[in-house]
Design a protein around this motif. Structure first.
Motif, PDB file in Angstrom:
ATOM      1  N   ASP A  22      -6.172  -9.583  -6.289  1.00  9.12           N
ATOM      2  CA  ASP A  22      -6.005 -10.267  -5.006  1.00  9.12           C
ATOM      3  C   ASP A  22      -6.726  -9.545  -3.863  1.00  9.12           C
ATOM      4  O   ASP A  22      -7.103 -10.165  -2.878  1.00  9.12           O
ATOM      5  CB  ASP A  22      -4.521 -10.352  -4.620  1.00  9.12           C
ATOM      6  CG  ASP A  22      -3.716 -11.273  -5.527  1.00  9.12           C
ATOM      7  OD1 ASP A  22      -2.480 -11.268  -5.399  1.00  9.12           O
ATOM      8  OD2 ASP A  22      -4.322 -11.983  -6.358  1.00  9.12           O
ATOM      9  N   MET A  23      -6.831  -8.251  -3.966  1.00 10.05           N
ATOM     10  CA  MET A  23      -7.358  -7.472  -2.841  1.00 10.05           C
ATOM     11  C   MET A  23      -8.837  -7.179  -2.982  1.00 10.05           C
ATOM     12  O   MET A  23      -9.459  -6.610  -2.094  1.00 10.05           O
ATOM     13  CB  MET A  23      -6.599  -6.148  -2.707  1.00 10.05           C
ATOM     14  CG  MET A  23      -5.099  -6.310  -2.686  1.00 10.05           C
ATOM     15  SD  MET A  23      -4.572  -7.630  -1.570  1.00 10.05           S
ATOM     16  CE  MET A  23      -4.057  -6.678  -0.171  1.00 10.05           C
ATOM     17  N   LEU A  45      -6.865 -14.944  -0.034  1.00  6.21           N
ATOM     18  CA  LEU A  45      -7.017 -14.028  -1.164  1.00  6.21           C
ATOM     19  C   LEU A  45      -6.396 -14.591  -2.439  1.00  6.21           C
ATOM     20  O   LEU A  45      -6.954 -14.460  -3.527  1.00  6.21           O
ATOM     21  CB  LEU A  45      -6.386 -12.678  -0.817  1.00  6.21           C
ATOM     22  CG  LEU A  45      -7.070 -11.916   0.318  1.00  6.21           C
ATOM     23  CD1 LEU A  45      -6.223 -10.715   0.735  1.00  6.21           C
ATOM     24  CD2 LEU A  45      -8.458 -11.457  -0.076  1.00  6.21           C
ATOM     25  N   LEU A  46      -5.228 -15.231  -2.311  1.00  7.25           N
ATOM     26  CA  LEU A  46      -4.572 -15.771  -3.501  1.00  7.25           C
ATOM     27  C   LEU A  46      -5.400 -16.901  -4.121  1.00  7.25           C
ATOM     28  O   LEU A  46      -5.463 -17.030  -5.345  1.00  7.25           O
ATOM     29  CB  LEU A  46      -3.162 -16.279  -3.153  1.00  7.25           C
ATOM     30  CG  LEU A  46      -2.130 -15.213  -2.782  1.00  7.25           C
ATOM     31  CD1 LEU A  46      -0.792 -15.863  -2.445  1.00  7.25           C
ATOM     32  CD2 LEU A  46      -1.934 -14.206  -3.894  1.00  7.25           C
ATOM     33  N   ILE A  99     -10.706 -15.956   9.006  1.00  4.96           N
ATOM     34  CA  ILE A  99      -9.559 -16.864   9.142  1.00  4.96           C
ATOM     35  C   ILE A  99      -9.737 -17.784  10.326  1.00  4.96           C
ATOM     36  O   ILE A  99      -9.457 -18.985  10.252  1.00  4.96           O
ATOM     37  CB  ILE A  99      -8.275 -16.043   9.232  1.00  4.96           C
ATOM     38  CG1 ILE A  99      -8.002 -15.441   7.858  1.00  4.96           C
ATOM     39  CG2 ILE A  99      -7.102 -16.878   9.696  1.00  4.96           C
ATOM     40  CD1 ILE A  99      -7.108 -14.261   7.868  1.00  4.96           C
ATOM     41  N   LEU A 152     -11.762  -9.806   8.310  1.00  5.49           N
ATOM     42  CA  LEU A 152     -10.887 -10.864   7.799  1.00  5.49           C
ATOM     43  C   LEU A 152     -10.340 -11.783   8.892  1.00  5.49           C
ATOM     44  O   LEU A 152     -10.356 -13.008   8.727  1.00  5.49           O
ATOM     45  CB  LEU A 152      -9.754 -10.239   6.970  1.00  5.49           C
ATOM     46  CG  LEU A 152      -8.925 -11.222   6.148  1.00  5.49           C
ATOM     47  CD1 LEU A 152      -9.773 -12.009   5.176  1.00  5.49           C
ATOM     48  CD2 LEU A 152      -7.823 -10.489   5.397  1.00  5.49           C
ATOM     49  N   PRO A 153      -9.860 -11.247  10.027  1.00  4.02           N
ATOM     50  CA  PRO A 153      -9.365 -12.174  11.061  1.00  4.02           C
ATOM     51  C   PRO A 153     -10.434 -13.166  11.537  1.00  4.02           C
ATOM     52  O   PRO A 153     -10.109 -14.308  11.871  1.00  4.02           O
ATOM     53  CB  PRO A 153      -8.955 -11.235  12.204  1.00  4.02           C
ATOM     54  CG  PRO A 153      -8.688  -9.931  11.547  1.00  4.02           C
ATOM     55  CD  PRO A 153      -9.647  -9.846  10.399  1.00  4.02           C
ATOM     56  N   ASN A 168      -6.929  -1.945  -6.723  1.00  2.88           N
ATOM     57  CA  ASN A 168      -5.890  -1.903  -7.752  1.00  2.88           C
ATOM     58  C   ASN A 168      -5.277  -3.255  -8.072  1.00  2.88           C
ATOM     59  O   ASN A 168      -4.331  -3.337  -8.846  1.00  2.88           O
ATOM     60  CB  ASN A 168      -4.790  -0.908  -7.350  1.00  2.88           C
ATOM     61  CG  ASN A 168      -4.063  -1.327  -6.084  1.00  2.88           C
ATOM     62  OD1 ASN A 168      -4.070  -2.493  -5.678  1.00  2.88           O
ATOM     63  ND2 ASN A 168      -3.429  -0.372  -5.429  1.00  2.88           N
ATOM     64  N   HIS A 169      -5.783  -4.328  -7.479  1.00  3.18           N
ATOM     65  CA  HIS A 169      -5.215  -5.644  -7.743  1.00  3.18           C
ATOM     66  C   HIS A 169      -6.275  -6.687  -7.445  1.00  3.18           C
ATOM     67  O   HIS A 169      -6.956  -6.604  -6.423  1.00  3.18           O
ATOM     68  CB  HIS A 169      -3.989  -5.860  -6.852  1.00  3.18           C
ATOM     69  CG  HIS A 169      -3.098  -6.980  -7.289  1.00  3.18           C
ATOM     70  ND1 HIS A 169      -3.449  -8.317  -7.162  1.00  3.18           N
ATOM     71  CD2 HIS A 169      -1.871  -6.993  -7.867  1.00  3.18           C
ATOM     72  CE1 HIS A 169      -2.471  -9.078  -7.635  1.00  3.18           C
ATOM     73  NE2 HIS A 169      -1.506  -8.305  -8.064  1.00  3.18           N
ATOM     74  N   THR A 177      -4.102 -18.185   6.316  1.00  2.45           N
ATOM     75  CA  THR A 177      -3.755 -16.765   6.455  1.00  2.45           C
ATOM     76  C   THR A 177      -4.591 -15.956   5.481  1.00  2.45           C
ATOM     77  O   THR A 177      -5.169 -16.498   4.533  1.00  2.45           O
ATOM     78  CB  THR A 177      -2.265 -16.487   6.130  1.00  2.45           C
ATOM     79  OG1 THR A 177      -2.059 -16.713   4.727  1.00  2.45           O
ATOM     80  CG2 THR A 177      -1.338 -17.353   6.947  1.00  2.45           C
ATOM     81  N   GLY A 178      -4.628 -14.647   5.717  1.00  2.00           N
ATOM     82  CA  GLY A 178      -5.359 -13.751   4.826  1.00  2.00           C
ATOM     83  C   GLY A 178      -4.804 -13.839   3.411  1.00  2.00           C
ATOM     84  O   GLY A 178      -5.559 -13.903   2.430  1.00  2.00           O
ATOM     85  N   GLN A 179      -3.491 -13.850   3.307  1.00  2.14           N
ATOM     86  CA  GLN A 179      -2.878 -13.879   1.982  1.00  2.14           C
ATOM     87  C   GLN A 179      -3.297 -15.122   1.201  1.00  2.14           C
ATOM     88  O   GLN A 179      -3.673 -15.050   0.029  1.00  2.14           O
ATOM     89  CB  GLN A 179      -1.351 -13.842   2.123  1.00  2.14           C
ATOM     90  CG  GLN A 179      -0.646 -13.816   0.782  1.00  2.14           C
ATOM     91  CD  GLN A 179       0.807 -14.210   0.884  1.00  2.14           C
ATOM     92  OE1 GLN A 179       1.183 -15.052   1.705  1.00  2.14           O
ATOM     93  NE2 GLN A 179       1.631 -13.634   0.051  1.00  2.14           N
ATOM     94  N   THR A 181     -15.780  -7.096   4.006  1.00  4.24           N
ATOM     95  CA  THR A 181     -15.832  -6.177   5.149  1.00  4.24           C
ATOM     96  C   THR A 181     -16.925  -5.124   5.044  1.00  4.24           C
ATOM     97  O   THR A 181     -17.193  -4.417   6.007  1.00  4.24           O
ATOM     98  CB  THR A 181     -14.482  -5.452   5.319  1.00  4.24           C
ATOM     99  OG1 THR A 181     -14.196  -4.750   4.103  1.00  4.24           O
ATOM    100  CG2 THR A 181     -13.365  -6.430   5.610  1.00  4.24           C
ATOM    101  N   LEU A 202     -11.582  -8.289  -0.329  1.00  2.00           N
ATOM    102  CA  LEU A 202     -11.646  -7.600   0.963  1.00  2.00           C
ATOM    103  C   LEU A 202     -12.835  -6.652   1.039  1.00  2.00           C
ATOM    104  O   LEU A 202     -13.415  -6.456   2.103  1.00  2.00           O
ATOM    105  CB  LEU A 202     -10.364  -6.790   1.193  1.00  2.00           C
ATOM    106  CG  LEU A 202      -9.078  -7.564   1.420  1.00  2.00           C
ATOM    107  CD1 LEU A 202      -7.908  -6.608   1.507  1.00  2.00           C
ATOM    108  CD2 LEU A 202      -9.172  -8.400   2.688  1.00  2.00           C
ATOM    109  N   ALA A 203     -13.178  -6.059  -0.106  1.00  2.00           N
ATOM    110  CA  ALA A 203     -14.241  -5.041  -0.098  1.00  2.00           C
ATOM    111  C   ALA A 203     -15.600  -5.636   0.279  1.00  2.00           C
ATOM    112  O   ALA A 203     -16.221  -5.188   1.243  1.00  2.00           O
ATOM    113  CB  ALA A 203     -14.274  -4.312  -1.434  1.00  2.00           C
TER     114      ALA A 203
END
Lengths: 340, 227
Positions: free
Chosen positions: A117-118, A166-167, A138, A134-135, A114-115, A161-163, A125, A121-122
């Motif tokens: 930024d995320m 992604l950003l 990082i 993700l860890p 839905n965004h 960081t993960g954020q 992983t 992740l798909a």
């Protein structure tokens, strides 16, 4: 006194740092991405570009985003009906072509994300794609020689960081805007359609524009376009996410831009060329409960119509997009003496 | 004249003023009123055993109330309580006023699930955000039991969901008119699992009615320790 003030103001303006902005072409709708939460900066875009092309995101450092989203193919995985990822594993869907993402509210063929930024992740992983956590990504980036400094340049400190990952990926992806096709020149008044292209444009407006609306050539909605269910995949589309039976067999309407570069077509890449796509719309539509209302009555096209329609669709190819060096593999950044 | 006014003002304001005290909360998952230790086997009423390998839960928007009205709200709204990281199980609320009721939510509100990448305890690197479908996981309870006919007899409850009737966010309100400065919030997993048949319900990895029901069940059994 007044002149001094004016000169001072002009001088100060000249020194103001130019922040990259997403240039919205005339006549296009406003982007839906919330830039206020992630304003574009050159350093974040560059970091995002490096990450996009870096296979370190995958478990064994063999698969990068670019592996399935290659610029020369308008950021898709050309000539593959289903993409393959790590260890030659075959995925479950066709890789979508990435472009004009700032105008999309949801992502993936079934809108699972839905965004923007995320979204990364798909694939990161998914065991069939990059098979990583993700860890671990990082950790790898933090331990690397090059990334802490790049994160510091972009975010002010060198903590990965993960954020932040992604950003910055979002920022690079947001810059991927395809707006310089021949069609765009015609709309701007600097070119004209040929007779065939013009006929195709009329046919497009009659038969295709309800879902593949200008100027993005998608209305970003979910539709069932009458594809029979491939029982080797049994892909129910959006229903898997929304749990609504009304969403059965609905998939995201893809853009019609850059079709020359992005074959094969549909969520499972079942059509190798546009002729097959048009034949589907003319003769192959399966009527199920959730079939798009726009396709209930079928589409009638003569062979000449198909020829003109394809001529028009070819005006949506943007060769500037696929060759823009700002989107390419960042050779200079990677080929320094510093290793990972 | 002025002095009397000041004294009156102080007396009036005193009950509303911060006590100058803090409130230290301990969030503790328990079995048989004892804090759960990972890997230790516990007994179910049926005689079967189980052990927990992981308990991770978002506690968010902690607030204090007096007679139904909020008087204090946690400046740091999202906490990821993780049994494997003991320091995360303590939450300090500084400079609290007098209170009767403690309130919080189990999970992350939907606004955060639709607004992209966040930092700190909400960073997706914590592993509490679904990668294949957007949205936060409100809590994860994992372990194993011979009752589970699954790989390695594992049970995995990943309870989340933010949309419509799959919204699994639940609210907890606990009364404590003693208003102490330290409280242990007990999360009795034995009570939580009373209605769960691990033979049939052991793997939840996506939003669903089941997930909502398990979330509500958890909210209903949370209590202040010793009460």
């Amino acid at each position: 006194m007044v002149i001094t003030c004016i000169l001072l103001a002009v001088g100060l303006l000249a020194f103001r740092t130019e922040k990259p902005q997403l240039a919205v072409p005339k006549g296009w709708p406003k982007p839906v991405y919330d830039f206020s939460k992630n304003p574009l900066t050159q350093n974040k875009i560059e970091l995002g570009r490096m990450l996009f092309y870096d296979p370190v995101l995958s478990r064994d450092s063999t698969i990068s985003c670019a592996s399935c989203h290659s610029q020369y193919n308008a950021f898709t995985h050309v000539d593959h009906d289903l993409s393959h990822g790590i260890d030659n594993r075959i995925g479950t869907r066709n890789s979508p072509a990435l472009m004009n993402l700032a105008w999309s509210k949801t992502f993936m063929w079934d809108g699972a994300v839905n965004h923007l930024d995320m979204q990364a992740l798909a694939p990161i992983t998914n065991p069939l794609e990059m098979d990583e956590k993700l860890p671990d990504v990082i950790r790898k980036l933090q331990r690397s020689k090059r990334y802490p400094a790049l994160f510091c340049k972009a975010f002010g400190d060198s903590v990965v960081t993960g954020q932040k990952l992604l950003l910055s990926l979002s920022q690079f992806m947001l810059t991927l805007v395809s707006k310089n096709a021949r069609y765009d020149s015609v709309m701007r008044g600097t070119a004209t359609f040929t007779e065939h292209e013009q006929k195709g444009y009329t046919l497009y407006k009659t038969h295709c524009s309800s879902c593949h609306a200008e100027p993005l050539f998608t209305n970003n909605s979910y539709e069932n376009n009458g594809l029979y269910v491939d029982n080797t995949l049994n892909d129910k589309g959006r229903m898997a996410i929304s749990k609504q039976t009304a969403d059965s067999l609905k998939f995201k309407v893809p853009t019609l831009r850059n079709l020359k570069y992005t074959y094969p077509y549909m969520h499972d890449g079942r059509f190798k060329n546009l002729g097959q796509v048009l034949n589907h719309y003319v003769m192959g539509i399966q009527h199920t409960a959730t079939l798009s209302p726009h396709l209930q009555r079928g589409i009638y096209l003569t062979n000449d119509d198909k020829f003109y329609l394809i001529a028009f669709l070819m005006t949506l190819n943007d060769k500037h997009y696929v060759s823009n060096p700002a989107y390419s593999y960042p050779k200079n950044n990677f080929e320094t003496s510093e290793g990972l | 004249m002025q002095l009397r006014f000041l004294v009156w003002l102080c007396l009036f304001c005193a009950p509303l003023a911060a006590t100058g005290q803090n409130l230290l909360l301990h969030f503790v998952p328990t079995w048989g009123h004892q804090p759960i230790a990972a890997g230790t086997y516990y007994k179910l009423p049926s005689g079967d055993s189980l052990q927990f390998s992981s308990f991770r839960c978002y506690v968010s928007h902690i607030s204090l109330a007096v007679k139904g009205k909020e008087v204090y709200s946690d400046a740091n709204p999202y906490h990821l309580i993780d049994m494997a990281e003991p320091q995360t199980m303590d939450v300090l609320l500084p400079q609290i006023p007098k209170y009767y009721e403690l309130r919080f939510a189990l999970g992350v509100d939907s606004a955060m699930s639709v607004s992209g990448a966040h930092s700190g305890d909400l960073d997706p690197e914590k592993g509490m955000y679904w990668a294949w479908q957007s949205g936060y996981i409100n809590f994860k309870i994992e372990g194993s039991s011979p009752l589970c006919n699954t790989r390695r007899n594992e049970f995995q409850f990943h309870i989340g969901g933010y949309a419509g009737k799959d919204n699994a966010l639940v609210q907890v309100a606990l009364q404590n008119t003693d208003a102490p400065n330290e409280m242990t919030i007990e999360i009795p997993l034995d009570s939580w699992m009373q209605q769960t048949d691990l033979r049939r319900q052991n793997t939840i990895m996506s939003p669903s009615t089941e997930a909502v029901q398990l979330a509500k069940q958890l909210a209903s059994v949370i209590k202040i320790a010793g009460r």
